[in-house]
Design an enzyme around this catalytic site. Structure first.
Site: not given
Length: 643
Positions: A166, A171, A297, A348, A368, A399
């Site tokens: 990485h 970092y 994405r 979220q 998720c 929902a």
């Protein structure tokens, strides 16, 4: 179908069955292990599900190489004691037909979430008036180089098929490489040649502890954003050519740093264009001659296939796409694209939950929106019921639709009763602005899935107790949502409701618009109208606006407002609304139109009391909140019904 995406590829001695790579994503699941840094059974089940789902290469999340700087809640391979856990993980993924990669990591400033972890940065860095983090010494840099080598040796013993270094995202290796961060004047800083030294020495140490036929990947920022003196794409190309000579085989092209607003590119939200790193990745690939895989994405098989067809990459990072649907690859390969649950970039459950988990022990791991069972594959996964039930669902918003689809998928008979003329509810408003087309696509697809699943739907229907009783359901799910709230002050009758603007039920004709409420709905209404050339003033009673957005979406919202004629007034408590003027905290704001966007209140569910059947209240009528909670409520209601 998608022949390029599912074409095998040989990299040194490793053959991948396709070009799809699930890159490293923090889960915080290791926090549940004995020392907070180890592999857990849930982490193994999560990876196995993606391997069984057809993924080409599973990359384990960032894994610390140095004991002193290994933070709680992140995996570590800094000691021999971790080898057995990784062996168990590798064996399980291999048995499921997958390949494995570990991302070797020294977190630099990012380990600060754990006060016990040592922060390693190139130069003295003031964190507060009282404390400055000292710059890393030359001796400690050499020590970290050796730690990368030792971690590589352990990773090989643990049975990984390849390793990844990485060198991005602020970092330590990236920080030492970037002129925007590394301001040293010794052998490790100053010139670009000196700044390349540390990451190249790390690569050398890793490669020396790997078999010759094992591939080495490297995650690298294609350039530095918003960072004065930061890496240019030309410097990155130069460095990658050297990295190739030192033994790197594949470049994982990313972007972002955590000390500027560019952090949004690390886990880019819906507002950022799909595949935003592809162009830079293609250039780096061409000029280095190295295998490359862009991230950012790329969430549909069609998009991924096009990148490969256009010869812009060799592999494709599809990470969050596989959080949303563990069977993404198998579904795409088999042409079942209509069955895929697509990531919509809401952030979220993944990024926002991860950040919150670092400080809130009640949050065990990421989740998720589209897949509430994430990291619960071994405990709370949906499966076919042995006792099919008829379930009436009141409300056809997200929902209710999610509950219906989950019930149908597990062998039940759901029936939706919706009082309006269409399904979708308030979630349809989320896709009103063009930047959030993925939200609109998601709700449109759910509606289509309801139709194609032959789920019984009654539109324009009031759900009376008699109607429900006559259907003789085994269970009832109440998902009747919420209604926009109006402030109890003088003049609210002059206000247009924001939901009516976003749904285009009301045409806002005036040029100067005042929006009361600086949350998500208020901002999106402002963006929607400002894109039409209107001048917007948002009045927010709190000290900060947009507090119901996650940290990365707050950044993109601020960018949008900087480009559009939008002004936000905070600490502005609206006192009354008069003809053409809003009075807030003693100031006057003139308007042609005034819009109310101060939230919603749950609709009353008490009218459905008295039915002698198991009843579940889910979504906004349970508690008005974010879409993530609505999906989660639906999922766990179905789990309980299926018991």
């Amino acid at each position: 179908m998608f022949d390029k995406l599912f074409e095998p590829i040989q990299i040194r001695g490793m053959k991948l069955k396709n070009r799809v790579v699930m890159s490293a994503m923090g889960t915080h699941e290791s926090a549940e292990s004995e020392d907070g840094k180890s592999v857990t059974d849930k982490l193994i089940a999560y990876h196995v599900a993606r391997a069984k789902g057809g993924n080409g290469l599973n990359t384990v999340e960032v894994t610390a190489v140095d004991k002193a700087s290994a933070p709680f809640g992140f995996l570590s391979i800094a000691e021999d004691k971790y080898i057995e856990g990784f062996k168990k993980l590798n064996n399980a993924i291999h048995d499921a037909g997958g390949k494995t990669c570990i991302q070797l990591w020294q977190g630099g400033l990012a380990v600060a979430s754990d006060q016990q972890a040592e922060i390693l940065v190139p130069n003295d860095m003031p964190l507060s008036a009282e404390y400055t983090v000292p710059g890393i010494t030359s001796e400690r840099l050499w020590d970290i180089v050796n730690k990368f080598g030792e971690a590589a040796k352990r990773s090989v013993e643990a049975g990984f098929d390849c390793l990844e270094f990485h060198c991005a995202h602020n970092y330590l290796p990236h920080s030492m490489l970037s002129g925007g961060i590394n301001h040293r004047s010794d052998e490790w800083g100053g010139s670009f040649e000196n700044r390349k030294k540390f990451p190249l020495e790390c690569i050398k140490a890793i490669r020396q502890n790997m078999p010759e036929d094992m591939p080495l990947f490297m995650r690298i920022d294609c350039h530095d954003d918003m960072l004065e003196g930061g890496l240019t794409v030309e410097e990155v190309i130069d460095f990658c050519k050297d990295a190739k000579e030192y033994g790197v085989d594949v470049l994982n092209i990313s972007r972002g740093n955590i000390i500027t607003a560019a952090t949004l590119y690390e886990v880019a939200p819906v507002d950022i264009e799909n595949g935003f790193n592809v162009g830079d990745a293609a250039r780096i690939r061409k000029e280095t001659g190295m295998l490359t895989m862009p991230c950012g994405r790329i969430n549909t098989p069609e998009f991924a296939e096009k990148v490969l067809e256009d010869d812009k990459a060799d592999l494709i990072v599809m990470a969050r796409a596989q959080l949303a649907d563990a069977n993404f690859c198998n579904k795409a390969k088999n042409g079942q694209v209509n069955q895929i649950r697509y990531c919509i970039g809401c952030n979220q459950g993944c990024y926002d939950y991860f950040c919150n988990s670092l400080y809130d022990p009640s949050i065990k791991h990421i989740t998720c929106m589209r897949n509430p069972g994430l990291l619960e594959e071994a405990t709370d996964s949906l499966s076919m019921t042995s006792h099919p039930k008829k379930v009436v669902i009141l409300g056809g918003g997200i929902a209710g639709m999610e509950a219906a689809l989950d019930l149908k998928e597990t062998g039940n008979t759901p029936i939706i009763i919706e009082k309006t003329a269409s399904l979708g509810g308030q979630f349809t408003l989320a896709g009103a602005i063009s930047a959030k087309k993925d939200f609109k696509n998601a709700v449109d697809k759910m509606i289509k899935d309801i139709e194609e699943s032959n789920i019984e739907v009654h539109l324009n229907t009031e759900a009376s107790l008699d109607l429900i009783s006559n259907m003789k359901p085994d269970a009832l799910i109440i998902a009747i949502g919420s209604s926009p709230f109006r402030l109890p002050i003088q003049g609210t009758d002059k206000c247009i409701i924001a939901h009516d603007v976003l749904s285009e039920k009301v045409n806002v004709k005036g040029e100067n618009v005042v929006i009361i409420g600086g949350g998500l709905v208020g901002f999106e209404t402002a963006e929607f109208l400002a894109s039409q050339g209107k001048k917007i003033t948002i009045l927010e009673m709190k000290e900060k606006a947009l507090q119901d957005l996650g940290p990365l979406r707050q950044i993109t919202a601020q960018f949008a407002m900087n480009k559009l004629p939008i002004t936000i007034e905070t600490s502005a408590t609206v006192e009354k609304i008069e003809e053409n003027v809003v009075i807030a905290s003693g100031k006057e704001y003139y308007y042609d139109d005034v819009i109310m966007a101060v939230g919603s209140k749950s609709n009353d569910t008490n009218v459905y009391e008295g039915l002698d059947i198991p009843t579940y209240i889910i979504g906004d009528c349970k508690k008005a909140g974010v879409a993530l909670d609505a999906f989660k409520d639906a999922y766990y209601a179905v789990l309980d019904i299926n018991k």
